[in-house]
Design an enzyme around this catalytic site. Structure first.
Site, PDB file in Angstrom:
ATOM      1  CG  HIS A  36       0.068   0.361   2.527  1.00 34.47           C
ATOM      2  ND1 HIS A  36       0.383  -0.920   3.269  1.00 34.47           N
ATOM      3  CD2 HIS A  36       0.617   1.188   3.252  1.00 34.47           C
ATOM      4  CE1 HIS A  36       1.060  -0.538   4.254  1.00 34.47           C
ATOM      5  NE2 HIS A  36       1.572   0.827   4.400  1.00 34.47           N
ATOM      6  CG  HIS A 120       8.419   4.693   1.139  1.00 33.65           C
ATOM      7  ND1 HIS A 120       8.016   6.184   2.108  1.00 33.65           N
ATOM      8  CD2 HIS A 120       8.214   3.551   1.817  1.00 33.65           C
ATOM      9  CE1 HIS A 120       7.698   5.673   3.080  1.00 33.65           C
ATOM     10  NE2 HIS A 120       7.631   3.570   3.266  1.00 33.65           N
TER      11      HIS A 120
END
Length: 188
Positions: A36, A120
């Site tokens: 995620h 990220h």
């Protein structure tokens, strides 16, 4: 309940990222179902009233759908365990969405974050004593570029501590427009 707001990745994008695993031994690779892009960590929420305030705040989100791409590998260094990551290509719409989430959650009573937003996706964890090997992995995957992903909703997740990994459970999804309802199982 430990909560965070994130972009849930599409199955094809998760599969693409999973191909990067296994190319470095002795890494605690994150299961692809847990991939995620965290937009805002909330933390422990103990009362029903706090949960409702968070839900009401996130229900006010409004943005235009946009696409984002993953671009290049990296390493987030920590004292004992480093994290192998994939960077997100610079995206003003993503930055604006994260900023809106931050403002709405602060108004709802959530603590202000002390860290800047550095988008990220974490792929695995490795001992900080193996930075030379990690650097080679980053170099080998630094030209990675994903297919673009459409962003049309954000997800509120609960993080549950498991035996050796955390499990992330969807609590709610919030569409790009506050009056749009998301029907479970339907893709936008």
């Amino acid at each position: 309940m430990r909560l965070f707001v994130a972009l849930d990745l599409s199955a094809p994008l998760r599969d693409e990222l999973a191909l990067l695993r296994g190319s470095l031994p002795n890494v605690q690779w994150i299961p692809k179902d847990n991939y995620h892009l965290t937009l805002r960590f909330i933390g422990e929420v103990t009362s029903r009233a706090e949960q409702e305030e968070i839900d009401l705040a996130l229900g006010q989100l409004s943005w235009a759908p946009f696409e984002l791409s993953l671009l290049g590998a990296g390493l987030r260094e920590h004292t004992k365990t480093d994290t192998l990551i994939i960077h997100i290509e610079q995206n003003d719409a993503l930055t604006a969405l994260q900023s809106q989430i931050e403002k709405l959650l602060r108004r709802a009573g959530c603590d202000t974050l002390k860290k800047r937003f550095h988008p990220h996706i974490a792929l695995g964890h490795i001992s900080s004593t193996r930075r030379e090997e990690s650097a080679r992995w980053v170099q080998a995957h630094n030209l990675f570029r994903s297919t673009p992903m459409s962003v049309q909703h954000v997800t509120l997740f609960e993080s549950l501590k498991g035996f050796d990994q955390r499990t992330y459970v969807h609590q709610a999804e919030y569409a790009w427009h506050p009056n749009m309802t998301l029907v479970p199982g339907e893709e936008l």
